[in-house]
Design a protein around this motif. Structure first.
Motif, PDB file in Angstrom:
ATOM      1  N   LEU B 265      30.343  55.073  32.736  1.00  0.00           N
ATOM      2  CA  LEU B 265      29.545  54.208  33.606  1.00  0.00           C
ATOM      3  C   LEU B 265      30.064  52.776  33.575  1.00  0.00           C
ATOM      4  O   LEU B 265      30.028  52.067  34.570  1.00  0.00           O
ATOM      5  N   GLN B 266      30.559  52.339  32.417  1.00  0.00           N
ATOM      6  CA  GLN B 266      31.000  50.965  32.284  1.00  0.00           C
ATOM      7  C   GLN B 266      32.246  50.673  33.118  1.00  0.00           C
ATOM      8  O   GLN B 266      32.479  49.538  33.498  1.00  0.00           O
ATOM      9  N   LEU B 267      33.046  51.716  33.394  1.00  0.00           N
ATOM     10  CA  LEU B 267      34.248  51.475  34.198  1.00  0.00           C
ATOM     11  C   LEU B 267      33.896  50.907  35.568  1.00  0.00           C
ATOM     12  O   LEU B 267      34.544  49.981  36.059  1.00  0.00           O
ATOM     13  N   GLY B 268      32.854  51.444  36.176  1.00  0.00           N
ATOM     14  CA  GLY B 268      32.400  50.919  37.465  1.00  0.00           C
ATOM     15  C   GLY B 268      31.937  49.483  37.337  1.00  0.00           C
ATOM     16  O   GLY B 268      32.239  48.632  38.178  1.00  0.00           O
ATOM     17  N   VAL B 269      31.201  49.216  36.243  1.00  0.00           N
ATOM     18  CA  VAL B 269      30.707  47.864  36.000  1.00  0.00           C
ATOM     19  C   VAL B 269      31.882  46.903  35.815  1.00  0.00           C
ATOM     20  O   VAL B 269      31.865  45.772  36.307  1.00  0.00           O
ATOM     21  N   LEU B 270      32.924  47.382  35.134  1.00  0.00           N
ATOM     22  CA  LEU B 270      34.103  46.547  34.896  1.00  0.00           C
ATOM     23  C   LEU B 270      34.788  46.187  36.208  1.00  0.00           C
ATOM     24  O   LEU B 270      35.187  45.046  36.421  1.00  0.00           O
ATOM     25  N   LEU B 271      34.924  47.179  37.099  1.00  0.00           N
ATOM     26  CA  LEU B 271      35.593  46.916  38.374  1.00  0.00           C
ATOM     27  C   LEU B 271      34.812  45.884  39.178  1.00  0.00           C
ATOM     28  O   LEU B 271      35.381  45.006  39.814  1.00  0.00           O
ATOM     29  N   ALA B 272      33.473  45.979  39.131  1.00  0.00           N
ATOM     30  CA  ALA B 272      32.652  45.003  39.852  1.00  0.00           C
ATOM     31  C   ALA B 272      32.719  43.640  39.164  1.00  0.00           C
ATOM     32  O   ALA B 272      32.821  42.600  39.814  1.00  0.00           O
ATOM     33  N   GLY B 273      32.682  43.645  37.823  1.00  0.00           N
ATOM     34  CA  GLY B 273      32.713  42.401  37.067  1.00  0.00           C
ATOM     35  C   GLY B 273      34.031  41.659  37.231  1.00  0.00           C
ATOM     36  O   GLY B 273      34.108  40.447  37.048  1.00  0.00           O
ATOM     37  N   ALA B 274      35.085  42.417  37.606  1.00  0.00           N
ATOM     38  CA  ALA B 274      36.395  41.806  37.789  1.00  0.00           C
ATOM     39  C   ALA B 274      36.354  40.739  38.880  1.00  0.00           C
ATOM     40  O   ALA B 274      37.156  39.805  38.872  1.00  0.00           O
ATOM     41  N   VAL B 275      35.404  40.862  39.813  1.00  0.00           N
ATOM     42  CA  VAL B 275      35.277  39.859  40.872  1.00  0.00           C
ATOM     43  C   VAL B 275      35.072  38.479  40.256  1.00  0.00           C
ATOM     44  O   VAL B 275      35.677  37.491  40.694  1.00  0.00           O
ATOM     45  N   LEU B 276      34.221  38.408  39.214  1.00  0.00           N
ATOM     46  CA  LEU B 276      33.934  37.123  38.573  1.00  0.00           C
ATOM     47  C   LEU B 276      35.089  36.671  37.678  1.00  0.00           C
ATOM     48  O   LEU B 276      35.527  35.525  37.749  1.00  0.00           O
ATOM     49  N   THR B 277      35.566  37.584  36.823  1.00  0.00           N
ATOM     50  CA  THR B 277      36.596  37.209  35.856  1.00  0.00           C
ATOM     51  C   THR B 277      37.892  36.791  36.536  1.00  0.00           C
ATOM     52  O   THR B 277      38.510  35.796  36.174  1.00  0.00           O
ATOM     53  N   GLU B 278      38.316  37.600  37.523  1.00  0.00           N
ATOM     54  CA  GLU B 278      39.579  37.300  38.190  1.00  0.00           C
ATOM     55  C   GLU B 278      39.519  35.957  38.888  1.00  0.00           C
ATOM     56  O   GLU B 278      40.510  35.257  39.003  1.00  0.00           O
ATOM     57  N   LYS B 279      38.324  35.579  39.357  1.00  0.00           N
ATOM     58  CA  LYS B 279      38.214  34.293  40.043  1.00  0.00           C
ATOM     59  C   LYS B 279      38.451  33.143  39.055  1.00  0.00           C
ATOM     60  O   LYS B 279      39.131  32.177  39.387  1.00  0.00           O
ATOM     61  N   VAL B 280      37.893  33.252  37.854  1.00  0.00           N
ATOM     62  CA  VAL B 280      38.065  32.181  36.869  1.00  0.00           C
ATOM     63  C   VAL B 280      39.530  32.045  36.473  1.00  0.00           C
ATOM     64  O   VAL B 280      40.055  30.940  36.348  1.00  0.00           O
ATOM     65  N   PHE B 281      40.211  33.160  36.271  1.00  0.00           N
ATOM     66  CA  PHE B 281      41.580  33.120  35.753  1.00  0.00           C
ATOM     67  C   PHE B 281      42.641  33.220  36.845  1.00  0.00           C
ATOM     68  O   PHE B 281      43.817  33.406  36.535  1.00  0.00           O
ATOM     69  N   ALA B 282      42.228  33.117  38.120  1.00  0.00           N
ATOM     70  CA  ALA B 282      43.175  33.260  39.234  1.00  0.00           C
ATOM     71  C   ALA B 282      44.082  34.466  39.011  1.00  0.00           C
ATOM     72  O   ALA B 282      45.291  34.406  39.183  1.00  0.00           O
ATOM     73  N   PHE B 283      43.479  35.562  38.591  1.00  0.00           N
ATOM     74  CA  PHE B 283      44.181  36.802  38.254  1.00  0.00           C
ATOM     75  C   PHE B 283      44.238  37.609  39.541  1.00  0.00           C
ATOM     76  O   PHE B 283      43.230  38.127  40.004  1.00  0.00           O
ATOM     77  N   SER B 284      45.427  37.688  40.155  1.00  0.00           N
ATOM     78  CA  SER B 284      45.460  38.141  41.550  1.00  0.00           C
ATOM     79  C   SER B 284      45.268  39.641  41.729  1.00  0.00           C
ATOM     80  O   SER B 284      46.159  40.352  42.135  1.00  0.00           O
ATOM     81  N   GLY B 285      44.055  40.111  41.437  1.00  0.00           N
ATOM     82  CA  GLY B 285      43.716  41.508  41.666  1.00  0.00           C
ATOM     83  C   GLY B 285      42.795  41.643  42.852  1.00  0.00           C
ATOM     84  O   GLY B 285      42.583  40.680  43.594  1.00  0.00           O
ATOM     85  N   VAL B 286      42.217  42.845  43.050  1.00  0.00           N
ATOM     86  CA  VAL B 286      41.301  43.025  44.175  1.00  0.00           C
ATOM     87  C   VAL B 286      40.046  42.188  44.007  1.00  0.00           C
ATOM     88  O   VAL B 286      39.427  41.771  44.983  1.00  0.00           O
ATOM     89  N   GLY B 287      39.644  41.949  42.739  1.00  0.00           N
ATOM     90  CA  GLY B 287      38.443  41.164  42.485  1.00  0.00           C
ATOM     91  C   GLY B 287      38.563  39.766  43.051  1.00  0.00           C
ATOM     92  O   GLY B 287      37.661  39.269  43.729  1.00  0.00           O
ATOM     93  N   GLN B 288      39.707  39.146  42.792  1.00  0.00           N
ATOM     94  CA  GLN B 288      39.903  37.790  43.298  1.00  0.00           C
ATOM     95  C   GLN B 288      39.974  37.795  44.830  1.00  0.00           C
ATOM     96  O   GLN B 288      39.425  36.916  45.495  1.00  0.00           O
ATOM     97  N   PHE B 289      40.621  38.807  45.368  1.00  0.00           N
ATOM     98  CA  PHE B 289      40.727  38.927  46.828  1.00  0.00           C
ATOM     99  C   PHE B 289      39.335  39.050  47.446  1.00  0.00           C
ATOM    100  O   PHE B 289      39.026  38.428  48.468  1.00  0.00           O
TER     101      PHE B 289
END
Lengths: 305, 334
Positions: B265-289
Motif C-alpha cells: 500500500l505504501q508504494l502508491g503513497v510514495l508515488l503520490a508523495g513524490a509530487v511534494l519531494t521532487e518539487k523541493v529537490f528539483a528531482f526531474s521525475g513525474v512528480g515534479q512534472f
C-alpha cells in the motif's frame, strides 16, 4: 480481501462485552492517566485557544507590512523584543502570522472533518443498515475512491475546484468520505448479530429505530478515534496542497502551509522562517495524533485493566 | 489457488471501469470544460470549437465516454500544455526517476522500519519502544516537504555533505540507456556516475521515506506483539524449540503478513508523495512534472498522472492480495 478481514477482526474485537457507559468512563479514566494523551490534550488546548483568541494574542495584524523598510534582500530581522519571531521578506510580523495561522488550520481541519465524516457516515449507515445490493453498490463505490492514493485524490479535487480555501477543505473532506464509510459499515456489520439487536428485533422495534438508537451509537467509538486522527492529517494535507499552489489565491492570508512554502525561497538566508510554521503544523497535528492514538488504546478492550 | 487468482483478477475490472468513469466526470467538471482544459488559457474560440468536434463533445454522453475510454486504454492523454509533447512520452521519460526515488525510499523504510518495529515489540515498554512509538507518531505528522527543507538545509546547505537538488551533477558526463541513473552507471561501467546518482538520491529518499517508515514500524511492532501471544508460539516454546527457531519460523513468518500488505500500500503513497519531494529537490521525475503542471493548469498531464498512478496502485494492491493468499492459506478459503 485483506482489508475486509481486518475490518471483521476489529469489529469483533471491539464488540463491547459490558455496557457501553462503563466502557466510556473507563476509557476516559485511562486516557487522563496516559502521559501521551495528556501532552496531546495540552497541545490541542493551546492550539484551539490560540485560534479562538488570535486577535487578542497577536501583537500586530497578520497583514500589516509596515516594517518593510527594515528588510533588505537576503537579510530579514530575526527575533527581537518587538517582533518575537522576526519579520518576513514582505515586512510582516512573523509571530502574528503564526498566531492567526492557527485559525486557518483549525478551520480547514474542522470543516474538512465535518464534511467528510458526515458524508462517510451517511454512506456507511446506508451500507451497514440495508446490506444486500445497497451494501455492494456503496462498497464498490468506496473501493473505487480508495483506489487512488489519498494525497493524489485531494490534489485532483482541489485542482478541479480551483485555488481557494474552500476547495482545499472540500478536497480533504472527499478523501475522508470512503474511510469513514468503510469504518462505520464494518463496525455496524459486526454489531448486527449482537444479542441486543436480536432482542430489539424480537420486541418488534422498527428497523430505523434499531439502526439509529442502538446499532449506530454502539458503532461510533472507532469513528471518534478516526475523526481525531483525521484532524491531524487534514492539517498536514492542507499544508501539502498549499505547497502545490492549490490553496487560497490571496497571498496575504496567514496560512502555515503557505508561509512554509514561501520560506523555500529564503531557505539559505533565513531558515527559521520555514522552521516556525513547520513546527506549528507538527505540534498541532501531533496533538490530535497523540489523543487519537491514546483514545484508540483506551477504547480497545484488549488493553483493559 | 487458481480460483483465488481468477476471482481477484475479476475484481479488477469493475474497479478500473469505475475509476475511468470517475476520471471522465473529473475531466468534464474541469473549469471551462475539457476542450479549454486541453488547450489551456490562451486557446482561441475557433480552436476550442475544432477540438470539441474532434473530441466529439457534441455527441451523446455514453458515446463520449466510450471514446474517452478508448483513448485512456491507449494511454493517449493529448499533448502537455507545458512542453507541447505528448503526455505519455513525457511521463515515460520521467518515470524511471520517480520509480528510482520511490524504491530508494521504500528500501530505507523497510530496512530501518522492520528491525526497529521488531525491536520495539521485543523490548515492549522500554526506552527503545517509546522512542520507536514517538518517532513513528512524529513521522506521520511532519509534512514531507517541511522535512525535505530541513534535510536540505542541514545536510546540503550548512554541512555541504550532499547535493541540494537534481538527479546528477550537471557537469558530469554520463550515458543513460535505461533512465535509472544508479543502474545506468553500473551498466555503462561508470561507477562514479552511480555514486553521484546515489548521493543525489539520499536526501529526497529520506524525506519521502518518513511516512512509510513510521507506518512500517507501527505495523511491525503491533503485529509482533500480537503473534508473540499466540497459542502456537507458546506451543513452540513448550516443546523446547530454540528461541532463534521460534523467532524465525513462527514469530517472524506470521508477523510479516500484515507488514507485506502495508509495504504494498505504501508504494502508491510514495508515488503520490513524490509530487511534494521532487518539487523541493528539483528531482526531474513525474512528480515534479505533475507539480509544475498544477501551477500551469496543465490538465492533460494531471489527468495522465492520476490515471497511471491509480492503475499502478490498483495493480500493486492486487499483487499484494495475491502474495498474501500465497503466504497465508487462510485468506484463500474465506
Amino acid at each position: 480481501m485483506s482489508v475486509e478481514t481486518t475490518d471483521a477482526t476489529t469489529a469483533t474485537a471491539t464488540t463491547p462485552s459490558r455496557p457501553p457507559a462503563s466502557l466510556g468512563r473507563e476509557a476516559l479514566r485511562r486516557l487522563v492517566r496516559n502521559p501521551m494523551a495528556v501532552v496531546g490534550m495540552v497541545l490541542i488546548g493551546v492550539f484551539v485557544l490560540v485560534a479562538i483568541f488570535a486577535p487578542l494574542i497577536a501583537p500586530y495584524s497578520p497583514t500589516d507590512n509596515s516594517w518593510l523598510d527594515q528588510v533588505r534582500p537576503g537579510q530579514y530581522p530575526g527575533p527581537s523584543a518587538e517582533h518575537w519571531l522576526g519579520i518576513d521578506p514582505l515586512g510582516r510580523d512573523v509571530f502574528s502570522r503564526i498566531i492567526f495561522g492557527a485559525r486557518q488550520s483549525l478551520l480547514i481541519g474542522v470543516v474538512a472533518l465535518a464534511l467528510g465524516a458526515i458524508a462517510g457516515i451517511a454512506l456507511g449507515v446506508l451500507a451497514g443498515a440495508f446490506g444486500g445490493w445497497v451494501d455492494t453498490l456503496v462498497m464498490r463505490f468506496v473501493d473505487i475512491m480508495l483506489s487512488v492514493p489519498g494525497l493524489l485524490f485531494a490534489i485532483a479535487v482541489a485542482a478541479m475546484l480551483g485555488q481557494s480555501l474552500t476547495s482545499v477543505m472540500i478536497a480533504i473532506a472527499v478523501v475522508n468520505v470512503p474511510i469513514f464509510a468503510r469504518l462505520l459499515r464494518g463496525e455496524m456489520l459486526g454489531q448486527r448479530g449482537a444479542d441486543y439487536v436480536l432482542a430489539a428485533r424480537s420486541l418488534g422495534i422498527s428497523r430505523s429505530a434499531i439502526v439509529f438508537r442502538h446499532v449506530l451509537p454502539n458503532s461510533f467509538t472507532p469513528v471518534i478515534v478516526q475523526g481525531t486522527l483525521t484532524l491531524a492529517l487534514a492539517i498536514v494535507e492542507a499544508a501539502g496542497l498549499a505547497f502545490l499552489g492549490l490553496s487560497s489565491s490571496n497571498p496575504s492570508t496567514p496560512e502555515w502551509g503557505r508561509m512554509l512554502t514561501d520560506a523555500q525561497e529564503t531557505l539559505t538566508s533565513a531558515p527559521m522562517l520555514a522552521v516556525y510554521p513547520g513546527l506549528a503544523i507538527v505540534l498541532a497535528a501531533l496533538g490530535f495524533t497523540l489523543v487519537g492514538e491514546s483514545l484508540r488504546e483506551a477504547l480497545d478492550p484488549k488493553f483493559r485493566r | 489457488m487458481l480460483r483465488f487468482i481468477v476471482r481477484r483478477l475479476a475484481l479488477l475490472v469493475p474497479i478500473l471501469l469505475g475509476l475511468s468513469v470517475l476520471l471522465f466526470a473529473w475531466v468534464r467538471a474541469l473549469p471551462g470544460g475539457p476542450a479549454y482544459a486541453l488547450l489551456g488559457e490562451r486557446a482561441t474560440p475557433e480552436a476550442i470549437a475544432a477540438i470539441e468536434s474532434q473530441l466529439g463533445l457534441d455527441r451523446p454522453l455514453w458515446e463520449q465516454y466510450l471514446q474517452f475510454l478508448g483513448r485512456a486504454v491507449r494511454l493517449d492523454f493529448g499533448a502537455s500544455i507545458q512542453t507541447g509533447q505528448p503526455v505519455t512520452e513525457e511521463m515515460l521519460r520521467r518515470f524511471p526517476a520517480t520509480i528510482e526515488l520511490a524504491l530508494a525510499a521504500l528500501l530505507i523504510a523497510v530496512a530501518v522500519g522492520i528491525p526497529l518495529g521488531y525491536l520495539a515489540a521485543r523490548r515492549y515498554g522500554t526506552w527503545i519502544d517509546n522512542l520507536a512509538v514517538t518517532g513513528s507518531l512524529l513521522g506521520v505528522t511532519i509534512p514531507i516537504f517541511f522535512l525535505a527543507y530541513m534535510l536540505k538545509y542541514v545536510f546540503a546547505v550548512e554541512l555541504g555533505w550532499l547535493p541540494t537538488a537534481g538527479r546528477a551533477d550537471p557537469r558530469a558526463r554520463a550515458d543513460h540507456p535505461t533512465g535509472f541513473y544508479v543502474l545506468d552507471g553500473i551498466v555503462t561501467g561508470n561507477l562514479d556516475a552511480s555514486w553521484d546518482a546515489i548521493q543525489h538520491l539520499i536526501l529526497p529518499a529520506l524525506a519521502l521515506s518518513s511516512i512509510p517508515l513510521a507506518v512500517i514500524v507501527r505495523i511491525t511492532r503491533a503485529s509482533v506483539l500480537n503473534v508473540v501471544n499466540e497459542d502456537y508460539v507458546r506451543t513452540a516454546e513448550a516443546k523446547g524449540l530454540l528461541p532463534g527457531t521460534i523467532t524465525r519460523r513462527h514469530v517472524l513468518k506470521n508477523a510479516m503478513l500484515p507488514v507485506t500488505t502495508v509495504i504494498g500500500l505504501q508504494l502508491g503513497v510514495l508515488l503520490a508523495g513524490a509530487v511534494l519531494t521532487e518539487k523541493v529537490f528539483a528531482f526531474s521525475g513525474v512528480g515534479q512534472f505533475m507539480a509544475d503542471g498544477l501551477v500551469q493548469r496543465d490538465f492533460p498531464t494531471i489527468q495522465g498522472f492520476i490515471l497511471v498512478i491509480a492503475i499502478v496502485y490498483v495493480v500493486i494492491n492486487m499483487i499484494v492480495d495475491l502474495v498474501y493468499g500465497l503466504l497465508d492459506p487462510r485468506v484463500r478459503v474465506s
